[in-house]
Write a protein that holds these residues in place. Structure first.
Motif, PDB file in Angstrom:
ATOM      1  N   SER A   1      83.718   5.100  13.796  1.00 15.82           N
ATOM      2  CA  SER A   1      82.678   4.350  13.619  1.00 15.82           C
ATOM      3  C   SER A   1      83.066   3.346  12.297  1.00 15.82           C
ATOM      4  O   SER A   1      83.536   3.524  11.212  1.00 15.82           O
ATOM      5  CB  SER A   1      81.368   5.229  13.055  1.00 15.82           C
ATOM      6  OG  SER A   1      80.424   4.351  12.353  1.00 15.82           O
TER       7      SER A   1
ATOM      8  N   VAL B   1      86.227  -0.925  15.995  1.00 16.38           N
ATOM      9  CA  VAL B   1      86.999  -1.053  17.262  1.00 16.38           C
ATOM     10  C   VAL B   1      86.848  -2.781  17.672  1.00 16.38           C
ATOM     11  O   VAL B   1      85.751  -3.155  17.508  1.00 16.38           O
ATOM     12  CB  VAL B   1      86.538  -0.557  18.308  1.00 16.38           C
ATOM     13  CG1 VAL B   1      87.052  -0.907  19.678  1.00 16.38           C
ATOM     14  CG2 VAL B   1      86.538   1.196  18.214  1.00 16.38           C
TER      15      VAL B   1
ATOM     16  N   ASP C   1      71.403   2.803  22.269  1.00 13.90           N
ATOM     17  CA  ASP C   1      71.055   1.288  22.385  1.00 13.90           C
ATOM     18  C   ASP C   1      71.691   0.344  23.121  1.00 13.90           C
ATOM     19  O   ASP C   1      70.977  -0.504  23.711  1.00 13.90           O
ATOM     20  CB  ASP C   1      70.797   0.728  20.998  1.00 13.90           C
ATOM     21  CG  ASP C   1      69.562   1.284  20.269  1.00 13.90           C
ATOM     22  OD1 ASP C   1      68.954   2.212  20.711  1.00 13.90           O
ATOM     23  OD2 ASP C   1      69.214   0.646  19.039  1.00 13.90           O
TER      24      ASP C   1
ATOM     25  N   ASN D   1      79.007   6.657  15.573  1.00 20.70           N
ATOM     26  CA  ASN D   1      78.737   8.012  15.101  1.00 20.70           C
ATOM     27  C   ASN D   1      77.360   8.138  14.667  1.00 20.70           C
ATOM     28  O   ASN D   1      76.732   9.097  13.829  1.00 20.70           O
ATOM     29  CB  ASN D   1      79.754   8.192  13.733  1.00 20.70           C
ATOM     30  CG  ASN D   1      79.166   7.508  12.659  1.00 20.70           C
ATOM     31  OD1 ASN D   1      78.328   6.564  12.681  1.00 20.70           O
ATOM     32  ND2 ASN D   1      79.754   8.028  11.579  1.00 20.70           N
ATOM     33  N   SER D   2      76.578   7.559  15.485  1.00 18.81           N
ATOM     34  CA  SER D   2      74.927   7.795  15.327  1.00 18.81           C
ATOM     35  C   SER D   2      74.415   8.882  16.339  1.00 18.81           C
ATOM     36  O   SER D   2      75.608   9.227  16.893  1.00 18.81           O
ATOM     37  CB  SER D   2      74.330   6.278  15.518  1.00 18.81           C
ATOM     38  OG  SER D   2      72.959   6.601  15.294  1.00 18.81           O
TER      39      SER D   2
ATOM     40  N   GLU E   1      80.466   1.765  10.454  1.00 16.70           N
ATOM     41  CA  GLU E   1      79.263   1.502   9.749  1.00 16.70           C
ATOM     42  C   GLU E   1      79.219   2.378   8.378  1.00 16.70           C
ATOM     43  O   GLU E   1      79.162   2.244   7.301  1.00 16.70           O
ATOM     44  CB  GLU E   1      77.965   1.755  10.392  1.00 16.70           C
ATOM     45  CG  GLU E   1      76.726   1.067   9.487  1.00 16.70           C
ATOM     46  CD  GLU E   1      75.627   1.513  10.605  1.00 16.70           C
ATOM     47  OE1 GLU E   1      75.563   2.205  11.596  1.00 16.70           O
ATOM     48  OE2 GLU E   1      74.385   0.923  10.384  1.00 16.70           O
TER      49      GLU E   1
END
Ligand SMILES: Cc1cc2nc3c(=O)[nH]c(=O)nc-3n(C[C@H](O)[C@H](O)[C@H](O)COP(=O)(O)OP(=O)(O)OC[C@H]3O[C@@H](n4cnc5c(N)ncnc54)[C@H](O)[C@@H]3O)c2cc1C
Length: 430
Positions: free
Chosen positions: A32, A77, A275, A8-9, A34
């Motif tokens: 997400s 995940v 990334d 979700n970035s 994080e």
């Protein structure tokens, strides 16, 4: 159609927004591990310094995703079963998808020095978890070594120094951040960082990390340094361990193999962006781009491909900006790697115009190829990259760029013009 997005970035969020804009009836799920709500990793340092709260770095207003009917899951995940079109979660049940986007970003590259992690004193600064761990450990008056001469390295050195730690910034290469700065530019940065009270050591390639009583020692060519904490800032690696051995294809560096449409060639309906994605660079090589705005562009491109558009992702002309303590850094276009990094010979006539201001930490480098300006690299002043990009696109000659330089000053009303001095040099070669 059920679109599932992992991450979700910026890449994941941009993809979700694009999907919703184009497909009002789609089911969209974003997972997400994080953080429950998207935040800007690029602004984490301001949270560390106490200038912002994490909530202040959220780049999507609370409630927006719900309003757009994006289901958000705070879970990890642990596997992708591409054949069965489903993802396996750590806590929740499996989720099936029609199209899957992996936007799982990167994590810190770990130090390979034997025994480093057994000391319990090695930290990183890439994820929110890294941030929280370092935040809890770093106390005023401690001694810290930041290993890594790049952007994250200087950023971490800055925030730790600001917190009152005795900070050593250890750079393996002959000068800092050689992928972006040449020797003279790096010299300006290093002098400035030293003047703030940070111990900058270049050509310091840490050979060993030894546990000591109450501290940890770092050794390099007979030199030894004792510190309380170490921060490894030697780059990032794709966050794809959970995919290893599965049916999503990975490159040697762990990034997710994609075609020009950001779809995995051997895993139907699986896409990657940001990334973690292995994409094609201008020079034809394939590797991840690890930048905020390219992750944004890839998220949009991947979403378009998931919607069925014919997509061929290529990065737009390079721009980037950053800060070394309070020195602005701005770049646009093609600026070749400087020695000591290996450089591919490129045909054509290359010239470099360079000027350093005598009384402030400011430089400007203009790269010229076959009499046309192709790139800019600047320290110390803010520049308008839109204007630079236009000039590059217009294939302006150097004389025209220098004559109109003032037009690319970022805050023209408030910033004094960058003076053109007789000390400026024009050298042959990139
Ligand atoms: C300290 C720092 C400063 C930076 N500064 C700049 C800068 O100034 N300019 C710039 O251009 N770039 C900067 N970057 C790089 C930039 O932040 C990244 O390029 C960008 O965040 C990449 O975005 P992304 O969406 O690909 O993934 P990331 O931001 O890495 O996010 C990955 C997402 O995937 C999720 N995820 C991962 N694995 C799983 C899993 N198994 N299950 C569920 N979710 C998972 C995570 O929870 C996270 O939401 C900086 C990076 C750092 C660390």
């Amino acid at each position: 159609m059920h679109y599932v997005i992992v991450g979700n970035s910026i890449a994941g969020v941009e993809a979700a927004l694009t999907l919703r804009r184009r497909d009002a009836s789609a089911q969209i799920t974003m997972i997400s591990s994080e953080s429950a709500h998207p935040f800007a990793r690029t602004a984490m340092m301001y949270v560390f310094c106490g200038q912002l709260r994490l909530e202040d770095t959220e780049f999507v207003e609370r409630g927006t995703l719900e309003r757009l009917r994006v289901t958000t899951l705070h879970d990890r995940v642990v596997a992708v079963e591409a054949g069965a079109h489903r993802v396996i979660l750590e806590r929740g049940g499996p989720i099936t998808y029609d199209r899957l986007l992996l936007a799982v970003g990167s994590m810190a590259r770990r130090l390979t020095l034997p025994g480093a992690y057994e000391t319990g004193r090695v930290f990183h600064y890439v994820t929110l978890g890294d941030h929280q761990r370092l935040d809890a450990a770093a106390k005023k008056g401690m001694r810290v070594a930041v290993i890594g001469g790049g952007l994250v390295g200087v950023e971490v050195a800055e925030v730790l120094h600001a917190r009152g730690l005795h900070t050593h910034w250890l750079v393996r290469d002959a000068w800092t951040w050689p992928v972006a700065l040449d020797r003279e530019e790096a010299g300006v940065v290093e002098a400035h960082v030293r003047a703030q009270g940070v111990d900058v050591r270049t050509a310091f390639d840490v050979e060993a990390i030894r546990e000591k009583q109450g501290s940890v020692g770092l050794a390099c060519a007979g030199d030894e340094l004792d510190v309380d904490l170490i921060v490894g800032a030697i780059g990032v690696v794709p966050n794809t361990k959970f995919l290893a051995g599965g049916d999503v294809p990975l490159a040697e560096d762990g990034s997710i193999l994609t075609g020009d449409d950001l779809q995995c060639p051997t895993a139907r309906d699986v896409f990657a962006a940001g990334d973690c994605a292995c994409v094609t660079w201008a020079d034809g090589s394939r590797r991840p781009e690890t930048l905020w705005y390219t992750a944004r562009d890839q998220g949009r491109a991947a979403a378009a491909a998931m919607l069925g558009d014919a997509v061929s992702y290529r990065r737009k002309t390079w721009i980037n900006s950053a800060k070394f303590f309070d020195i602005e850094y701005t770049t646009a276009g093609y600026v070749p790697l400087s020695e000591p990094l290996p450089r591919a010979p490129t045909p054509g006539r290359w010239q470099t115009w360079f000027q350093k201001l005598p009384d402030e930490p400011a430089t400007l480098r203009v790269v010229v190829k076959d009499d046309r300006v192709v790139g800019f690299n600047a320290l110390g002043r803010r520049w308008n990259t839109d204007v630079w990009l236009r000039w590059i696109q217009e294939r302006r000659p150097l004389a025209s760029v220098l004559a109109h330089l003032r037009e690319s000053t970022f805050d023209e009303e408030f910033t004094p013009p960058f003076p053109l001095l007789p000390t400026a040099t024009l050298t042959e070669g990139a």
